[in-house]
Design a protein around this motif. Structure first.
Motif, PDB file in Angstrom:
ATOM      1  N   ARG A  58      33.514   5.328 -25.722  1.00 35.07           N
ATOM      2  CA  ARG A  58      33.226   5.670 -27.119  1.00 35.07           C
ATOM      3  C   ARG A  58      33.396   7.171 -27.412  1.00 35.07           C
ATOM      4  NH1 ARG A  58      28.535   2.815 -25.703  1.00 35.07           N
ATOM      5  NH2 ARG A  58      27.323   4.640 -26.206  1.00 35.07           N
ATOM      6  N   ARG A  59      34.568   7.676 -27.176  1.00 34.66           N
ATOM      7  CA  ARG A  59      34.856   9.086 -27.429  1.00 34.66           C
ATOM      8  C   ARG A  59      35.302   9.300 -28.861  1.00 34.66           C
ATOM      9  NH1 ARG A  59      38.995  12.850 -23.924  1.00 34.66           N
ATOM     10  NH2 ARG A  59      37.961  14.827 -24.361  1.00 34.66           N
ATOM     11  N   THR A  60      34.816  10.360 -29.467  1.00 34.80           N
ATOM     12  CA  THR A  60      35.158  10.689 -30.847  1.00 34.80           C
ATOM     13  C   THR A  60      36.564  11.280 -30.906  1.00 34.80           C
ATOM     14  OG1 THR A  60      32.834  11.185 -31.249  1.00 34.80           O
ATOM     15  CG2 THR A  60      34.393  11.950 -32.895  1.00 34.80           C
ATOM     16  N   ARG A  61      37.339  10.873 -31.911  1.00 33.76           N
ATOM     17  CA  ARG A  61      38.714  11.355 -32.075  1.00 33.76           C
ATOM     18  C   ARG A  61      38.736  12.804 -32.575  1.00 33.76           C
ATOM     19  NH1 ARG A  61      42.433   7.342 -31.615  1.00 33.76           N
ATOM     20  NH2 ARG A  61      41.612   5.225 -31.755  1.00 33.76           N
ATOM     21  N   PRO A  62      39.797  13.539 -32.256  1.00 33.76           N
ATOM     22  CA  PRO A  62      39.885  14.930 -32.709  1.00 33.76           C
ATOM     23  C   PRO A  62      39.971  15.065 -34.227  1.00 33.76           C
ATOM     24  CG  PRO A  62      41.827  14.319 -31.405  1.00 33.76           C
ATOM     25  CD  PRO A  62      40.894  13.168 -31.387  1.00 33.76           C
ATOM     26  N   SER A  63      40.393  14.035 -34.923  1.00 33.74           N
ATOM     27  CA  SER A  63      40.430  14.097 -36.386  1.00 33.74           C
ATOM     28  C   SER A  63      39.022  14.067 -36.979  1.00 33.74           C
ATOM     29  CB  SER A  63      41.250  12.936 -36.946  1.00 33.74           C
ATOM     30  OG  SER A  63      40.668  11.701 -36.583  1.00 33.74           O
ATOM     31  N   GLU A  64      38.035  13.696 -36.157  1.00 34.19           N
ATOM     32  CA  GLU A  64      36.661  13.589 -36.641  1.00 34.19           C
ATOM     33  C   GLU A  64      35.753  14.705 -36.135  1.00 34.19           C
ATOM     34  OE1 GLU A  64      35.691   9.710 -35.266  1.00 34.19           O
ATOM     35  OE2 GLU A  64      37.100   8.730 -36.620  1.00 34.19           O
ATOM     36  N   THR A  65      36.181  15.445 -35.119  1.00 30.33           N
ATOM     37  CA  THR A  65      35.371  16.530 -34.559  1.00 30.33           C
ATOM     38  C   THR A  65      36.272  17.521 -33.831  1.00 30.33           C
ATOM     39  OG1 THR A  65      33.503  17.078 -33.116  1.00 30.33           O
ATOM     40  CG2 THR A  65      34.942  15.306 -32.392  1.00 30.33           C
ATOM     41  N   ASP A  66      35.770  18.732 -33.655  1.00 29.98           N
ATOM     42  CA  ASP A  66      36.483  19.730 -32.859  1.00 29.98           C
ATOM     43  C   ASP A  66      35.933  19.813 -31.444  1.00 29.98           C
ATOM     44  OD1 ASP A  66      38.245  20.475 -34.866  1.00 29.98           O
ATOM     45  OD2 ASP A  66      36.859  21.951 -35.706  1.00 29.98           O
ATOM     46  N   ASP A  67      34.931  19.005 -31.133  1.00 34.03           N
ATOM     47  CA  ASP A  67      34.286  19.024 -29.820  1.00 34.03           C
ATOM     48  C   ASP A  67      34.811  17.879 -28.956  1.00 34.03           C
ATOM     49  OD1 ASP A  67      32.641  19.235 -27.630  1.00 34.03           O
ATOM     50  OD2 ASP A  67      30.817  18.605 -28.686  1.00 34.03           O
ATOM     51  N   PRO A  68      35.620  18.184 -27.928  1.00 33.81           N
ATOM     52  CA  PRO A  68      36.151  17.118 -27.082  1.00 33.81           C
ATOM     53  C   PRO A  68      35.102  16.493 -26.169  1.00 33.81           C
ATOM     54  CG  PRO A  68      36.835  19.241 -26.244  1.00 33.81           C
ATOM     55  CD  PRO A  68      36.117  19.497 -27.543  1.00 33.81           C
ATOM     56  N   GLY A  69      33.893  17.035 -26.171  1.00 36.38           N
ATOM     57  CA  GLY A  69      32.845  16.519 -25.296  1.00 36.38           C
ATOM     58  C   GLY A  69      31.956  15.475 -25.945  1.00 36.38           C
ATOM     59  N   GLN A  70      32.357  14.936 -27.081  1.00 32.82           N
ATOM     60  CA  GLN A  70      31.528  13.929 -27.749  1.00 32.82           C
ATOM     61  C   GLN A  70      31.888  12.533 -27.246  1.00 32.82           C
ATOM     62  OE1 GLN A  70      31.231  14.182 -31.968  1.00 32.82           O
ATOM     63  NE2 GLN A  70      30.600  16.320 -31.934  1.00 32.82           N
TER      64      GLN A  70
END
Length: 155
Positions: free
Chosen positions: A44-56
């Protein structure tokens, strides 16, 4: 690409070299789809279009960035063909440009992180390698009486 591998497999059947390789690619695509689907739901990793944090990671059940299913599928499709025809036609290595291009596009349009694409490529390549090493297609083995002749016939 998926349509092309299915059409080629049904047209050639499982007895010709092209047909056998097409069925191996179909097997690799199915194996990759299951693997990446499970991993997307687990990580369940957040996409880069939704956040700038790759650690989510492990956030919403709707987050499914890791791994890239598109790149994995593309690598799964081309790998059996590369492994089968590399000695006869070295230019077949150019097929690696397809998952590479797809991966670059997915990163540039902020659909995936770079690690999503790299892991997707590895999963697809591993599935393609595994299915190519098998003597028979597991997709053909579960079908009643198999699909060994195909639509194309020789007279």
């Amino acid at each position: 690409m998926i349509t092309a591998e299915i059409v080629a497999g049904l047209w050639e059947g499982g007895d010709s070299r092209l047909g056998r390789t097409s069925w191996q690619a179909i097997d690799a695509t199915l194996l990759t789809a299951v693997s990446t689907g499970v991993m997307k739901r687990a990580f369940r990793r957040t996409r880069p279009s939704e956040t700038d944090d790759p650690g989510q990671w492990f956030r919403s059940p709707h987050d499914r960035s890791f791994p890239s299913g598109e790149v994995a599928s593309m690598a799964a499709i081309v790998t059996p063909f590369i492994l089968e025809y590399r000695d006869d036609h070295p230019w077949v290595y150019a097929l690696e440009a397809l998952p590479l291009y797809d991966g670059i596009a997915r990163v540039k349009n902020r659909g995936h992180w770079q690690s999503d694409v790299l892991v997707g490529f590895l999963i697809g390549s591993a599935a393609g390698y595994y299915t190519h090493r098998r003597n028979s297609s597991f997709t053909l083995s579960v079908m009643p009486h198999g699909v060994q002749i195909g639509y194309r016939t020789q007279w």
